[in-house]
Enzyme design. Structure first.
Site, short mmCIF file in Angstrom:
data_model
loop_
_atom_site.label_atom_id
_atom_site.label_comp_id
_atom_site.label_asym_id
_atom_site.label_seq_id
_atom_site.Cartn_x
_atom_site.Cartn_y
_atom_site.Cartn_z
CE1 TYR A 1 5.36 -5.82 -7.48
CE2 TYR A 1 5.62 -4.30 -5.63
CZ TYR A 1 4.83 -5.17 -6.38
OH TYR A 1 3.52 -5.37 -6.01
CG ASP B 1 8.70 3.17 -8.16
OD1 ASP B 1 8.39 3.82 -7.13
OD2 ASP B 1 8.27 2.02 -8.40
CE LYS C 1 6.86 -0.22 0.04
NZ LYS C 1 7.20 -0.49 -1.34
C1 PLP Z 1 6.29 -0.94 -2.56
C2 PLP Z 1 6.62 -0.45 -3.89
C3 PLP Z 1 5.64 -0.21 -4.87
C4 PLP Z 1 4.21 -0.60 -4.68
O1 PLP Z 1 3.62 0.09 -3.65
P1 PLP Z 1 2.26 -0.51 -3.00
O2 PLP Z 1 1.84 0.56 -2.06
O3 PLP Z 1 2.64 -1.79 -2.35
O4 PLP Z 1 1.30 -0.72 -4.12
C5 PLP Z 1 6.02 0.38 -6.05
N1 PLP Z 1 7.30 0.70 -6.30
C6 PLP Z 1 8.28 0.47 -5.40
C7 PLP Z 1 9.68 0.86 -5.70
C8 PLP Z 1 7.98 -0.14 -4.18
O5 PLP Z 1 8.95 -0.41 -3.31
#
Ligand code: PLP
Length: 430
Positions: free
Chosen positions: A144, A237, A265
């Site tokens: 994701y 990512d 995060k």
């Molecule tokens: C949480 C997450 C996102 C999206 O981040 P948001 O701040 O919720 O838009 C993208 N990539 C990874 C790996 C994530 O865990």
């Protein structure tokens, strides 16, 4: 333990907010039941509107590595607020935060701050396409990267749980440039490279959105080679794994250097803050230096940056927290595993630093297909039983759990005892 007020709150919320929530996984759809409405957090605990207390293994889905209401982060935010909430003009703190991230992460020479992980990956891909001069991208099934159109081509955890392979509303024309490969399967990547004109590969090098499924190191190495061979930009990512799986994210486990990386995060310390960065020659294509447009009214917001900077500085001053957190995560997973096995229940567990994951699955999980073979009914039962006993776990089989520094062995052992009781009740059909 009751949820009367939460049930009322949830019904009221549903009148004015779709599904009663501002992010779908919060609705507990895949496990059933009512999500507790939260009134406050303290250390490793959450408190709901019915006065229940929970050990919080979600930690706002990752950001809160020091738990709720960390005094240092709270203080820095209180001080920052005195000077105003937003300027829309540069501040020194933004440079400091960029330097802090660059100094730990190999391959990142410049950073731009944004407000969410979704923005970070979306912008990184635009830049990668501009740099490579090629439109096609590869993503991996089960990874994701936020909810931008090009990346909703295969399901993330939310969608997987809801059983829709991709979202309505995403035009086919937008998704036709996204190739979906199988995680940990280099042959599937090779065929994408053969079929498309690939300019960019984006991957969660430690996947946390299909449950916790780390990429094999040899797989990441092969991916690096393929990107070099075909002139594609490799994006790690690390929105979840950055400063979570280790100080250096996946680079704490291997020496593979991506061309770009995204963060979020933990780097916001609980505030809306994310970032994307990369090699100079890529990042210099970004406006105002280059023609690739990207912007944000609240990007680099001083309150968010002060929370993030305090968080990162505190981590760098105490790098030993990761071994502490990992020990607790290992203890928790060993405890869950032993409890499950006592009752003849299959459980696969995984730990990476402060991240933990468990699947009700007969065999080891290496990709999304494996993950989907997990017993989600068992997960739902287990989740409900644990919640009843004051243990707040992520409300889907396809999410990752988080340990914070406010936890200790006693807290972990309380959660393990609850797991033992839960499996006992489940096996007796209570
Ligand atoms: C949480 C997450 C996102 C999206 O981040 P948001 O701040 O919720 O838009 C993208 N990539 C990874 C790996 C994530 O865990």
């Amino acid at each position: 333990m009751g949820l009367l007020h939460s049930i009322n709150d949830f019904n009221e919320a549903k009148q004015v907010i779709p599904g009663g929530v501002n992010s779908p996984v919060r609705a507990f759809k895949s496990v059933g039941g009512t999500p507790p409405f939260i009134i406050k957090g303290q250390n490793c605990y959450l408190f709901d509107v019915d006065d229940n207390r929970y050990i919080d293994f979600v930690q706002s889905w990752g950001p809160l590595i020091f738990g709720h209401c960390d005094p240092d982060i709270q203080t820095s935010v209180s001080i920052a607020i005195q000077n105003g909430l937003s300027f829309g003009a540069p501040t020194e703190m933004e440079t400091t935060l960029a330097k802090e991230i660059i100094s730990v992460y190999e391959g990142i020479e410049k950073i731009r701050l944004v407000n969410s992980g979704t923005e970070a990956t979306m912008s990184a891909i635009r830049l990668a396409r501009a740099y490579s001069g090629k439109d096609d991208i590869i993503k991996f099934d089960g990874c994701y990267h936020g909810h931008s159109d090009a990346l909703l081509v295969s399901a993330g955890s939310g969608c997987a749980t809801f059983g829709t392979p991709s979202s309505p509303g995403v035009p086919k024309d937008f998704s036709k440039h996204t190739f979906v490969a199988k995680y940990n399967d280099i042959e599937s990547v090779k065929s994408c490279f053969q079929d498309g004109n690939i300019g960019c590969v984006i991957i969660e090098p430690i996947a946390g959105n299909m449950g916790l499924v780390p990429a094999r190191i040899d797989f990441l190495k092969d991916l690096r080679h393929l990107c070099d061979e075909f002139g594609a930009v490799l994006i790690f990512d690390e929105v979840m794994s950055g400063f979570r799986a280790s100080l250096k994210g996946v680079q704490g486990y291997c020496d593979i250097v991506p061309d770009m990386a995204t963060f979020g995060k933990v780097i916001g310390g609980g505030m809306p803050l994310a970032a994307f960065g990369g090699k100079d020659e890529i990042m210099n294509l970004l406006s105002p230096l280059g023609g690739v447009y990207q912007a944000g009214t609240l990007s680099g917001n001083p309150i968010a940056v002060s929370a993030g900077l305090t968080s990162i500085c505190k981590i760098k001053q105490n790098p030993q927290i990761y071994s502490y957190l990992e020990k607790l995560a290992q203890r928790l997973m060993e405890g869950f595993k032993n409890a499950a096995h006592t009752y003849g229940i299959n459980l696969q567990t995984c730990v990476r630093g402060s991240m933990f994951g468990f699947f009700f699955n007969k065999t080891k999980v290496e990709n999304f297909e494996d993950a989907q073979k997990s017993d989600t009914k068992m997960f739902a039962q287990f989740h409900a039983k644990m919640l009843e006993k004051g243990v707040y776990l992520a409300c889907s089989q396809f999410e990752t759990g988080f340990i914070c520094t406010a936890m200790n062995e006693a807290v972990i052992d309380t959660a393990i005892k609850s797991a033992e009781k839960s499996f006992d009740e489940i096996s007796k059909g209570i």
